[in-house]
Write an enzyme that holds these catalytic residues in place. Sequence first.
Site, mmCIF file in Angstrom:
data_model
loop_
_atom_site.group_PDB
_atom_site.id
_atom_site.type_symbol
_atom_site.label_atom_id
_atom_site.label_comp_id
_atom_site.label_asym_id
_atom_site.label_seq_id
_atom_site.Cartn_x
_atom_site.Cartn_y
_atom_site.Cartn_z
ATOM 1 N N TYR A 1 0.853 -1.289 0.046
ATOM 2 C CA TYR A 1 0.106 0.127 -0.079
ATOM 3 C C TYR A 1 0.872 1.107 0.127
ATOM 4 O O TYR A 1 0.715 2.012 -0.800
ATOM 5 C CB TYR A 1 -0.919 0.022 1.051
ATOM 6 N N LYS B 1 1.201 3.767 -3.007
ATOM 7 C CA LYS B 1 0.823 5.281 -2.847
ATOM 8 C C LYS B 1 1.964 6.157 -3.063
ATOM 9 O O LYS B 1 1.821 7.311 -3.481
ATOM 10 C CB LYS B 1 0.137 5.541 -1.491
#
Length: 342
Positions: A140, A144
Amino acid sequence: MKRALITGATGFLGRRLAAALLDRGWEVSGFGRNEAVGAELAQAGVRFIRGDLADPRQVADACAGRQIVFHCGALSSPWGAYRDFYAGNVEGTRNVAAACLAHRVERLVHVSTPSLYFDYRDRLNIPESSPLPSRPANYYAATKRMAEQIVNEAFASGLPSVIVRPRAIFGLGDRTLLPRFIRANEQGGIPLFRGGNIRMDLTYVDNVVHALLLCASAPESALGAAYNITNREPALFIDVLRRLFEALGKPLRLRPLPYPVAYGLAGFLEWKTRLLRSDAEPLLTRYSVGLLGKHQTLDTSLAEEKLGYSPVVGLEEGLERYASWWNRNERQSNERQSNERQ
């Protein structure tokens, strides 16, 4: 009337943002995959567009004619397959940025994450200028980070854009953050590391919406930058739990564990899950153990200076609002189940 598109409109933050924009008289389009929630948005006055961020044509069509695009859509989870994170967070953001440039969107407001900073160390008052770790904490955070690079490249190519990094969003409609603690409490106790004396930030969802609205109207001098967003009330994890369960009217059950033991166990559970090729999230992950076992707070002074940001809902009030909402929904659920059994 301003015309806005919200990606991830069927998610927790997207729905709250859509309601706020409608209240202010905006013309709102919402892009997402959940048709049931999309129908609710449509009833409220949102033009719902069912689509996938990984599809460049669908994204381009959704961005056409919009003045402001709020990119809230993302795969946010401590666990999952890299290909899914890459498709949702990297390819999705690339498609959004390209569509905004092609349709001359006036501003892109991109929702990122302070997970970019996390490196399994105690860190307090982290500014946006802090060097990011050489190795992201998980898929993640890695994807990102790539998404932010895409937005920055689009800014350099002429797209007015701004990035926010809100920390630990909770509030009415949250089915992820605080419910994890509530479920753990019901299932034997919440794991507690270092006595729960871990200083952390949380952010009530209305404060994030407030920050996004500020980004939409911020002066050009504020563009091209990333901003930390929190409630500006760093608190100890144990105190947050006590406040939450007091407001819920439920007994607080804790399971104290040594941090090294929990971290090692999480590593084993991750290994076992991968070995079994299971899609299920392990009971513990090293990332979730790290978040609850290491101090991490953010410096929000840049958002205060450049955006004029100041929270509109305090932490105590936010926890009380959430507890009331949770209890109300729990009662309604219990009543439905009782009626179905009769």
